[in-house]
Write an enzyme that holds these catalytic residues in place. Sequence first.
Site, PDB file in Angstrom:
ATOM      1  N   ASP A  95      -6.898  -3.182  14.899  1.00 49.57           N
ATOM      2  CA  ASP A  95      -6.762  -4.072  13.743  1.00 49.57           C
ATOM      3  C   ASP A  95      -8.127  -4.215  13.078  1.00 49.57           C
ATOM      4  OD1 ASP A  95      -6.446  -6.317  12.023  1.00 49.57           O
ATOM      5  OD2 ASP A  95      -4.712  -6.922  13.226  1.00 49.57           O
ATOM      6  N   ASP A 117      -1.624  -3.334   2.335  1.00 51.01           N
ATOM      7  CA  ASP A 117      -0.463  -4.232   2.240  1.00 51.01           C
ATOM      8  C   ASP A 117      -0.788  -5.407   1.320  1.00 51.01           C
ATOM      9  OD1 ASP A 117       0.890  -2.624   4.058  1.00 51.01           O
ATOM     10  OD2 ASP A 117       0.115  -3.714   5.788  1.00 51.01           O
ATOM     11  N   GLU A 192      -0.335   9.371   0.893  1.00 53.32           N
ATOM     12  CA  GLU A 192       1.126   9.452   0.933  1.00 53.32           C
ATOM     13  C   GLU A 192       1.744   8.430  -0.033  1.00 53.32           C
ATOM     14  OE1 GLU A 192      -0.672   9.690   3.803  1.00 53.32           O
ATOM     15  OE2 GLU A 192       0.195  11.311   5.014  1.00 53.32           O
TER      16      GLU A 192
HETATM   17  N1  SAM Z   1      -3.228   4.236   3.257  1.00 57.33           N
HETATM   18  C1  SAM Z   1      -1.915   4.822   3.432  1.00 57.33           C
HETATM   19  C2  SAM Z   1      -1.424   5.399   2.137  1.00 57.33           C
HETATM   20  O1  SAM Z   1      -2.001   5.084   1.085  1.00 57.33           O
HETATM   21  O2  SAM Z   1      -0.472   6.197   2.156  1.00 57.33           O
HETATM   22  C3  SAM Z   1      -0.930   3.783   4.013  1.00 57.33           C
HETATM   23  C4  SAM Z   1      -0.637   2.598   3.160  1.00 57.33           C
HETATM   24  S1  SAM Z   1       0.395   1.398   3.974  1.00 57.33           S
HETATM   25  C5  SAM Z   1       1.029   0.438   2.692  1.00 57.33           C
HETATM   26  C6  SAM Z   1      -0.811   0.307   4.677  1.00 57.33           C
HETATM   27  C7  SAM Z   1      -1.239   0.711   6.072  1.00 57.33           C
HETATM   28  O3  SAM Z   1      -2.284  -0.140   6.491  1.00 57.33           O
HETATM   29  C8  SAM Z   1      -0.138   0.571   7.103  1.00 57.33           C
HETATM   30  O4  SAM Z   1      -0.020   1.771   7.851  1.00 57.33           O
HETATM   31  C9  SAM Z   1      -0.588  -0.597   7.976  1.00 57.33           C
HETATM   32  O5  SAM Z   1      -0.152  -0.494   9.326  1.00 57.33           O
HETATM   33  C10 SAM Z   1      -2.087  -0.495   7.851  1.00 57.33           C
HETATM   34  N2  SAM Z   1      -2.783  -1.780   8.063  1.00 57.33           N
HETATM   35  C11 SAM Z   1      -2.510  -2.942   7.449  1.00 57.33           C
HETATM   36  N3  SAM Z   1      -3.335  -3.918   7.881  1.00 57.33           N
HETATM   37  C12 SAM Z   1      -4.154  -3.334   8.791  1.00 57.33           C
HETATM   38  C13 SAM Z   1      -5.213  -3.831   9.602  1.00 57.33           C
HETATM   39  N4  SAM Z   1      -5.563  -5.121   9.553  1.00 57.33           N
HETATM   40  N5  SAM Z   1      -5.836  -2.974  10.430  1.00 57.33           N
HETATM   41  C14 SAM Z   1      -5.456  -1.679  10.505  1.00 57.33           C
HETATM   42  N6  SAM Z   1      -4.455  -1.147   9.758  1.00 57.33           N
HETATM   43  C15 SAM Z   1      -3.812  -1.970   8.913  1.00 57.33           C
END
Ligand code: SAM
Length: 215
Positions: A95, A117, A192
């Site tokens: 995280d 997110d 993606e």
């Molecule tokens: N960056 C990728 C893309 O643009 O295709 C994925 C976008 S997706 C909406 C957001 C990703 O961020 C998710 O896979 C989520 O699990 C990860 N994520 C969100 N908060 C996070 C955190 N605090 N630490 C690590 N990963 C996180």
Amino acid sequence: MRLRNVRGSKEALEASAYVIKNPMEYKGRWSELFGNSYPLSVEIGMGKGKFITSLAKQHLERNYIGIEKFSSALIYGLRKQEELALLNLFFLREDAENLTEFFAEGEVEQIYLNFSDPWPKERHAKRRLTSKKYFERYAQVLAPNGRLEFKTDNRSLFEFSLKEAELAGWDVVNYTFDLHHSKMAEGNIMTEYEEKFSAEGNPICKMVARQKGNT
Ligand code: SAM
């Protein structure tokens, strides 16, 4: 992001040398893991990993760490890396809240946030990876000339992020509300999510920021 559970992903990540299990132990000495002192870039929330694997393949003179908290997303990035076997790329299934436990002051040169997110509810604003609190964390690990790049299709999250960067004492040195039709598009690597949202006709926003007073 809602992800279907990928059976066996946790075990596969556990078994892979590309996934670092004890990142705290590398704090301040990531160069030892890579075996060189190339500049270090970190992508936070890398999802399925297209962006960071492509970038690492293009820039063998830089080191890359992708952080993703969900095994069912990271497993796709790991599969890409297993094919590429890049020496300049590792992953953390962690995280980002704990970022300052993984990297020493000034150890990171570049941070990428792609389609983070949005956490649309106001009471969750502090969870957004572009909230003031997160910018303050990034400032702790970024080198004085370090940069942060953020892309999203979510206009309200983007406007929030521009304001939070300012509040945290950062300079937004460049931004656009329509990346693919701007000068900032040069060399852009699509994630993606970016492929999906731009195919649906959504303009992509991008900002580049650095801490005030740094060139
Ligand atoms: N960056 C990728 C893309 O643009 O295709 C994925 C976008 S997706 C909406 C957001 C990703 O961020 C998710 O896979 C989520 O699990 C990860 N994520 C969100 N908060 C996070 C955190 N605090 N630490 C690590 N990963 C996180």
